[in-house]
Design a protein around this motif. Sequence first.
Motif, mmCIF file in Angstrom:
data_model
loop_
_atom_site.group_PDB
_atom_site.id
_atom_site.type_symbol
_atom_site.label_atom_id
_atom_site.label_comp_id
_atom_site.label_asym_id
_atom_site.label_seq_id
_atom_site.Cartn_x
_atom_site.Cartn_y
_atom_site.Cartn_z
ATOM 1 N N MET A 21 0.843 -1.189 0.000
ATOM 2 C CA MET A 21 0.000 0.000 0.000
ATOM 3 C C MET A 21 0.881 1.243 0.000
ATOM 4 S SD MET A 21 -3.115 -1.089 2.497
ATOM 5 C CE MET A 21 -4.019 -2.613 2.150
ATOM 6 N N ILE A 22 0.603 2.137 -0.924
ATOM 7 C CA ILE A 22 1.335 3.395 -1.021
ATOM 8 C C ILE A 22 0.357 4.520 -0.687
ATOM 9 C CG2 ILE A 22 2.591 4.959 -2.546
ATOM 10 C CD1 ILE A 22 3.652 2.539 -4.029
ATOM 11 N N THR A 46 4.888 3.506 2.718
ATOM 12 C CA THR A 46 4.854 2.239 1.993
ATOM 13 C C THR A 46 4.639 1.135 3.015
ATOM 14 O OG1 THR A 46 6.414 3.125 0.363
ATOM 15 C CG2 THR A 46 6.052 0.747 0.357
ATOM 16 N N ILE A 47 3.496 0.480 2.941
ATOM 17 C CA ILE A 47 3.090 -0.509 3.936
ATOM 18 C C ILE A 47 2.784 -1.826 3.234
ATOM 19 C CG2 ILE A 47 1.363 -1.088 5.688
ATOM 20 C CD1 ILE A 47 0.934 1.915 6.094
ATOM 21 N N THR A 48 3.249 -2.932 3.803
ATOM 22 C CA THR A 48 2.934 -4.244 3.242
ATOM 23 C C THR A 48 2.101 -5.034 4.237
ATOM 24 O OG1 THR A 48 4.980 -5.264 4.075
ATOM 25 C CG2 THR A 48 5.034 -4.293 1.875
ATOM 26 N N CYS A 49 1.204 -5.866 3.701
ATOM 27 C CA CYS A 49 0.371 -6.694 4.560
ATOM 28 C C CYS A 49 -0.203 -7.853 3.756
ATOM 29 C CB CYS A 49 -0.768 -5.878 5.172
ATOM 30 S SG CYS A 49 -1.948 -5.237 3.962
ATOM 31 N N ASN A 50 -0.622 -8.869 4.460
ATOM 32 C CA ASN A 50 -1.353 -9.992 3.868
ATOM 33 C C ASN A 50 -2.826 -9.836 4.188
ATOM 34 O OD1 ASN A 50 0.564 -12.038 2.660
ATOM 35 N ND2 ASN A 50 1.511 -11.785 4.669
ATOM 36 N N CYS A 51 -3.645 -9.799 3.144
ATOM 37 C CA CYS A 51 -5.090 -9.704 3.352
ATOM 38 C C CYS A 51 -5.791 -10.061 2.055
ATOM 39 C CB CYS A 51 -5.492 -8.301 3.819
ATOM 40 S SG CYS A 51 -5.194 -6.988 2.606
ATOM 41 N N THR A 52 -7.103 -10.130 2.105
ATOM 42 C CA THR A 52 -7.860 -10.354 0.879
ATOM 43 C C THR A 52 -7.932 -9.052 0.089
ATOM 44 O OG1 THR A 52 -9.966 -9.773 1.919
ATOM 45 C CG2 THR A 52 -9.288 -12.085 2.044
ATOM 46 N N ARG A 53 -8.230 -9.170 -1.191
ATOM 47 C CA ARG A 53 -8.392 -7.974 -2.020
ATOM 48 C C ARG A 53 -9.531 -7.109 -1.487
ATOM 49 N NH1 ARG A 53 -7.023 -5.947 -7.032
ATOM 50 N NH2 ARG A 53 -5.544 -7.652 -7.297
ATOM 51 N N ILE A 82 0.549 -5.450 9.974
ATOM 52 C CA ILE A 82 1.473 -4.775 9.065
ATOM 53 C C ILE A 82 2.780 -5.551 9.036
ATOM 54 C CG2 ILE A 82 2.845 -2.685 8.714
ATOM 55 C CD1 ILE A 82 0.539 -1.076 9.882
ATOM 56 N N GLU A 83 3.209 -5.984 7.851
ATOM 57 C CA GLU A 83 4.445 -6.753 7.717
ATOM 58 C C GLU A 83 5.668 -5.844 7.691
ATOM 59 O OE1 GLU A 83 4.555 -9.972 7.885
ATOM 60 O OE2 GLU A 83 2.378 -10.237 7.907
ATOM 61 N N PHE A 101 -3.448 0.410 -3.319
ATOM 62 C CA PHE A 101 -2.767 -0.859 -3.047
ATOM 63 C C PHE A 101 -2.349 -1.505 -4.368
ATOM 64 C CE2 PHE A 101 -7.268 -2.058 -3.388
ATOM 65 C CZ PHE A 101 -7.217 -3.180 -4.207
ATOM 66 N N PHE A 102 -1.257 -2.274 -4.304
ATOM 67 C CA PHE A 102 -0.667 -2.869 -5.495
ATOM 68 C C PHE A 102 -0.196 -4.290 -5.209
ATOM 69 C CE2 PHE A 102 0.083 1.690 -5.454
ATOM 70 C CZ PHE A 102 -0.311 2.095 -6.716
ATOM 71 N N THR A 103 -0.189 -5.101 -6.253
ATOM 72 C CA THR A 103 0.472 -6.395 -6.194
ATOM 73 C C THR A 103 1.905 -6.226 -6.706
ATOM 74 O OG1 THR A 103 -0.457 -6.921 -8.374
ATOM 75 C CG2 THR A 103 -1.637 -7.748 -6.441
ATOM 76 N N ASP A 104 2.750 -7.220 -6.476
ATOM 77 C CA ASP A 104 4.170 -7.067 -6.779
ATOM 78 C C ASP A 104 4.455 -6.810 -8.260
ATOM 79 O OD1 ASP A 104 4.670 -7.400 -4.153
ATOM 80 O OD2 ASP A 104 5.747 -9.312 -4.312
ATOM 81 N N ASP A 105 3.587 -7.288 -9.154
ATOM 82 C CA ASP A 105 3.840 -7.096 -10.583
ATOM 83 C C ASP A 105 3.519 -5.673 -11.046
ATOM 84 O OD1 ASP A 105 1.098 -7.691 -10.067
ATOM 85 O OD2 ASP A 105 0.790 -8.047 -12.211
ATOM 86 N N GLN A 106 2.949 -4.850 -10.176
ATOM 87 C CA GLN A 106 2.583 -3.485 -10.546
ATOM 88 C C GLN A 106 3.590 -2.439 -10.075
ATOM 89 O OE1 GLN A 106 -1.286 -3.744 -8.554
ATOM 90 N NE2 GLN A 106 -2.293 -3.534 -10.542
ATOM 91 N N ILE A 107 4.614 -2.863 -9.351
ATOM 92 C CA ILE A 107 5.555 -1.911 -8.768
ATOM 93 C C ILE A 107 6.982 -2.438 -8.870
ATOM 94 C CG2 ILE A 107 3.995 -0.774 -7.139
ATOM 95 C CD1 ILE A 107 4.767 -2.813 -5.048
#
Length: 213
Positions: A33-34, A75-82, A58-59, A103-109
């Motif tokens: 998440m940005i 810039t925040i990372t986490c595991n959750c549903t869409r 928050i990871e 929020f973004f998935t890894d292929d978008q950033i």
Amino acid sequence: MDTNKNIGAAECGDCNTCGKCDEKPQGEQFFTMIIYSENFAGILNQITAVFTRRQVNIESLNVCASSTPGVHKYTITCNCTREMAVMLTRQIEKKIDILQAHFFTDDQIYIIEVCLLKISTPVMLQNRDVSRVVRTHAARIVEVNPTYSIVEMKGTTEEIVSLYESLNSLGAVLQYVRSGRIAVTKSHEELLNKYLAERANKGTTQPLQPQRG
């Protein structure tokens, strides 16, 4: 770009109450998440409180100045549903001093992290596999003394975790620390600049002056 604004979520951002979201819950994913905010004290607490209320862990978290004067980037990372990612970003954007949240998935950033490992020099000298693992992962040794050595590495989360696990399996790791993820989007359009330009055109608030960086 597939962000929280184009996946059919309810405008309120709270699917637990309004019932307007047509998406069904899916399995958890790893999201980055940005978030952009104006530079005022207490905003970080407001952001993390949203995660706490939703019981989302928050990871990693990184906060820095952005390329726009007066604007900070989280810039925040986490595991959750869409579905949960939609709810989190919608709720964060409701905060007065928040400019945008996506929020973004890894292929978008584009992503990078940094890690430091303090390893045992005696173990490294006794076991050649330790030096081999460091070279294989394109890491570098930045400090050596008779007691310990410091290994530095830049890379993706997976690459850094792989280095740690490999060295740890050899009994070499004394300390391990990893920075929060930093990321920039692959989009050809700068979402924050577009938002600030639209806000300035409306003339409803004192606009910040965007700049490219």
